[in-house]
Design a protein around this motif. Structure first.
Motif, PDB file in Angstrom:
ATOM      1  N   VAL A 274      41.875  29.278  48.474  1.00 21.60           N
ATOM      2  CA  VAL A 274      42.852  29.229  47.384  1.00 21.60           C
ATOM      3  C   VAL A 274      44.274  29.465  47.902  1.00 21.60           C
ATOM      4  O   VAL A 274      45.184  28.694  47.637  1.00 21.60           O
ATOM      5  CB  VAL A 274      42.517  30.291  46.300  1.00 21.60           C
ATOM      6  N   CYS A 275      44.441  30.547  48.670  1.00 21.81           N
ATOM      7  CA  CYS A 275      45.820  30.937  49.006  1.00 21.81           C
ATOM      8  C   CYS A 275      46.156  30.803  50.493  1.00 21.81           C
ATOM      9  O   CYS A 275      47.315  30.948  50.878  1.00 21.81           O
ATOM     10  CB  CYS A 275      46.081  32.366  48.553  1.00 21.81           C
ATOM     11  N   GLY A 276      45.158  30.579  51.320  1.00 20.25           N
ATOM     12  CA  GLY A 276      45.437  30.394  52.745  1.00 20.25           C
ATOM     13  C   GLY A 276      45.636  31.683  53.525  1.00 20.25           C
ATOM     14  O   GLY A 276      45.904  31.668  54.719  1.00 20.25           O
ATOM     15  N   MET A 277      45.506  32.826  52.840  1.00 23.16           N
ATOM     16  CA  MET A 277      45.637  34.111  53.550  1.00 23.16           C
ATOM     17  C   MET A 277      44.282  34.464  54.193  1.00 23.16           C
ATOM     18  O   MET A 277      43.265  33.871  53.848  1.00 23.16           O
ATOM     19  CB  MET A 277      46.091  35.212  52.563  1.00 23.16           C
ATOM     20  N   PRO A 278      44.281  35.433  55.136  1.00 27.44           N
ATOM     21  CA  PRO A 278      43.027  35.757  55.815  1.00 27.44           C
ATOM     22  C   PRO A 278      41.926  36.169  54.829  1.00 27.44           C
ATOM     23  O   PRO A 278      42.195  36.867  53.855  1.00 27.44           O
ATOM     24  CB  PRO A 278      43.417  36.942  56.716  1.00 27.44           C
ATOM     25  N   ALA A 279      40.716  35.691  55.083  1.00 30.93           N
ATOM     26  CA  ALA A 279      39.598  35.989  54.171  1.00 30.93           C
ATOM     27  C   ALA A 279      38.304  36.090  54.946  1.00 30.93           C
ATOM     28  O   ALA A 279      38.142  35.439  55.980  1.00 30.93           O
ATOM     29  CB  ALA A 279      39.489  34.884  53.127  1.00 30.93           C
ATOM     30  N   GLN A 280      37.397  36.927  54.422  1.00 30.65           N
ATOM     31  CA  GLN A 280      36.108  37.037  55.090  1.00 30.65           C
ATOM     32  C   GLN A 280      35.121  35.969  54.632  1.00 30.65           C
ATOM     33  O   GLN A 280      34.301  35.517  55.383  1.00 30.65           O
ATOM     34  CB  GLN A 280      35.531  38.439  54.894  1.00 30.65           C
ATOM     35  N   GLY A 281      35.184  35.572  53.384  1.00 29.26           N
ATOM     36  CA  GLY A 281      34.320  34.497  52.894  1.00 29.26           C
ATOM     37  C   GLY A 281      35.180  33.275  52.623  1.00 29.26           C
ATOM     38  O   GLY A 281      36.198  33.054  53.268  1.00 29.26           O
ATOM     39  N   GLU A 282      34.774  32.527  51.583  1.00 33.34           N
ATOM     40  CA  GLU A 282      35.550  31.342  51.187  1.00 33.34           C
ATOM     41  C   GLU A 282      36.893  31.740  50.583  1.00 33.34           C
ATOM     42  O   GLU A 282      37.897  31.090  50.784  1.00 33.34           O
ATOM     43  CB  GLU A 282      34.766  30.603  50.107  1.00 33.34           C
ATOM     44  N   LYS A 283      36.818  32.842  49.789  1.00 34.39           N
ATOM     45  CA  LYS A 283      38.029  33.307  49.103  1.00 34.39           C
ATOM     46  C   LYS A 283      38.361  34.706  49.578  1.00 34.39           C
ATOM     47  O   LYS A 283      37.458  35.493  49.871  1.00 34.39           O
ATOM     48  CB  LYS A 283      37.779  33.386  47.598  1.00 34.39           C
ATOM     49  N   CYS A 284      39.647  35.069  49.598  1.00 30.46           N
ATOM     50  CA  CYS A 284      40.015  36.445  49.955  1.00 30.46           C
ATOM     51  C   CYS A 284      39.665  37.356  48.774  1.00 30.46           C
ATOM     52  O   CYS A 284      39.465  36.877  47.653  1.00 30.46           O
ATOM     53  CB  CYS A 284      41.509  36.530  50.283  1.00 30.46           C
ATOM     54  N   SER A 285      39.584  38.648  49.011  1.00 30.26           N
ATOM     55  CA  SER A 285      39.134  39.551  47.938  1.00 30.26           C
ATOM     56  C   SER A 285      40.114  39.554  46.758  1.00 30.26           C
ATOM     57  O   SER A 285      39.714  39.717  45.612  1.00 30.26           O
ATOM     58  CB  SER A 285      38.914  40.964  48.465  1.00 30.26           C
ATOM     59  N   PHE A 286      41.389  39.327  47.027  1.00 25.54           N
ATOM     60  CA  PHE A 286      42.379  39.301  45.945  1.00 25.54           C
ATOM     61  C   PHE A 286      42.127  38.114  45.003  1.00 25.54           C
ATOM     62  O   PHE A 286      42.025  38.276  43.786  1.00 25.54           O
ATOM     63  CB  PHE A 286      43.786  39.223  46.551  1.00 25.54           C
ATOM     64  N   CYS A 287      41.989  36.917  45.575  1.00 23.67           N
ATOM     65  CA  CYS A 287      41.764  35.729  44.738  1.00 23.67           C
ATOM     66  C   CYS A 287      40.419  35.837  44.020  1.00 23.67           C
ATOM     67  O   CYS A 287      40.266  35.374  42.887  1.00 23.67           O
ATOM     68  CB  CYS A 287      41.823  34.457  45.579  1.00 23.67           C
TER      69      CYS A 287
END
Ligand code: Q46
Ligand code: ZN
Ligand code: ZN
Length: 301
Positions: A274-287
Motif C-alpha cells: 500500500v505505502c511502500g514503507m518497510p513491512a514484514q508481510g504484504e502490508k506494514c502494520s500501520f496500513c
C-alpha cells in the motif's frame, strides 16, 4: 545553602555526582551533559536536519530546547492523537513550547489523516499497541518524506533503566539488542537518537522549570503506567541507597548488549504494497491496523 561554584543560593541537590548547584550552574551542567552524550555516542553531526516529536510533555520539550540552544538545525512535529481533551491540551502545550524555543512546528492530526482518533478504531489490538504503531509510523514517514537526517526523542535515564530492568525481570530479551542511545537509519527508517540518555527524570523536571518550559502533566486516559511507575519507584529507592545505580546499570548494559544481539528476531523486510514503507508481510502494520488501501501522504506542502 550555597552552590558549589558560586555564592548563589542552591537550586538543586544532585546525588551523583554529589553537589549543590544554583540555577545558572545547573543549566550549564545539564547542557554540558547533553553535549557530552551526543559526542560520546556519536548521535548527531552539526549539519544534520533533526526532527523532534513534541508531545506536550517535559522530555520532548527539553530535548528540543537544548538542541536548539546547542545550535542544531531542528524542527518539531506534534501528532495530535484525537483523544478528546487530552489531545487538545497536548497540542496547546506543544504550540507554546515551540514558541518559547523558537522552533518551527508541524502538526499532524490523526483524525484528519485517518478518519478516527486513537481509541475509536474497531480492532482487537489494545489501544496503546496501535497508538504506538501509529505514532512510530507517522514520525518516521514524516521525517523520511521531508528529508530529515535524524529523529530525536526525549527518553531519559529513568525511562531507559526501567524499560531494560522490567524486560530483564521477565526475561523478555528479544529486543534488548536494539536498545541504546542510537538506532542507526536503514533504508526508509530514519536514524533515531536519545540526547537525554544520561539525564534523570528529576534533572529533566528541574531543567524545564529553570528555563521556564511549561508542559502537560495530565496522563493520557488510556495510560496504564502503573507497572512502569512501580519499577521507577524501586529503582529510585535503590538509587537513594546507592547513588549511581542507574547510570552504572545503563553503562553496564551497553557493554553487555552484544549478548542480546543474537536474540534479535528480525525477519527480512519487504515493502508494504500500500505505502511502500518497510513491512514484514504484504502490508506494514500501520496500513493493516487502519485498513488502508491507499497510502497516507505526509509531505509538507
Ligand atoms: S500509547 Fe497509550 Fe500513550 Fe497512546 S494511547 Fe495514550 S497511553 S498516548 S504514551
Ligand atoms: Zn552557581
Ligand atoms: Zn503501509
Amino acid at each position: 545553602m550555597r552552590c558549589k561554584f558560586c555564592e548563589s543560593e542552591a537550586y538543586i541537590r544532585l546525588h551523583y555526582p554529589k553537589m549543590l548547584l544554583c540555577r545558572e550552574h545547573f543549566i550549564e551542567y545539564f547542557e554540558r551533559k547533553v553535549k557530552r552524550t551526543i559526542e560520546r555516542y556519536k548521535l548527531l553531526k552539526p549539519d544534520e536536519k533533526i526532527l523532534i516529536v513534541i508531545s506536550g510533555g517535559k522530555d520532548s520539550a527539553v530535548t528540543a530546547y537544548v538542541l536548539k540552544k546547542l545550535g542544531y538545525n531542528i524542527e518539531c512535529l506534534h501528532i495530535n492523537l484525537g483523544i478528546g481533551k487530552y489531545s487538545e491540551e497536548s497540542e496547546a502545550y506543544a504550540k507554546r513550547q515551540c514558541e518559547l524555543i523558537g522552533a518551527k512546528l508541524h502538526i499532524v492530526r490523526v483524525r484528519e489523516l485517518l478518519g478516527a482518533g486513537i481509541g475509536e478504531l474497531k480492532t482487537r489490538r489494545p489501544t496503546c499497541s496501535y497508538c504506538g504503531i501509529t505514532k512510530r509510523y507517522i514520525f518516521n514517514k514524516f521525517a523520511y518524506e521531508n528529508g530529515f537526517d535524524a529523529i530525536a526523542t526525549g527518553h531519559n535515564l529513568d525511562d531507559e533503566v526501567s524499560f531494560i530492568f522490567s524486560n530483564i525481570m521477565h526475561w523478555n530479551t528479544d529486543y534488548l539488542g536494539k536498545q541504546g542511545p542510537l538506532l542507526p537509519g536503514e533504508g526508509k527508517f530514519v536514524k533515531k537518537v536519545k540526547p537525554l540518555y544520561e539525564l534523570t527524570e528529576r534533572e529533566v523536571v528541574y531543567y524545564a522549570l529553570a528555563v521556564g518550559l511549561e508542559y502537560i502533566v495530565h496522563e493520557c486516559p488510556h495510560a496504564r503506567g502503573a507497572t512502569t511507575i512501580e519499577y521507577k519507584e524501586i529503582l529510585n529507592a535503590m538509587e537513594e541507597k546507592k547513588p549511581g545505580t542507574k547510570i552504572n546499570f545503563i553503562k553496564g548494559f551497553l557493554r553487555k548488549k552484544h549478548l542480546f544481539e543474537r536474540e534479535l528476531k528480525e525477519a527480512p523486510l519487504g515493502e508494504c504494497k500500500v505505502c511502500g514503507m518497510p513491512a514484514q508481510g504484504e502490508k506494514c502494520s500501520f496500513c493493516r491496523v487502519w485498513g488502508l488501501e491507499e497510502a497516507v501522504g505526509l509531505k509538507i506542502k
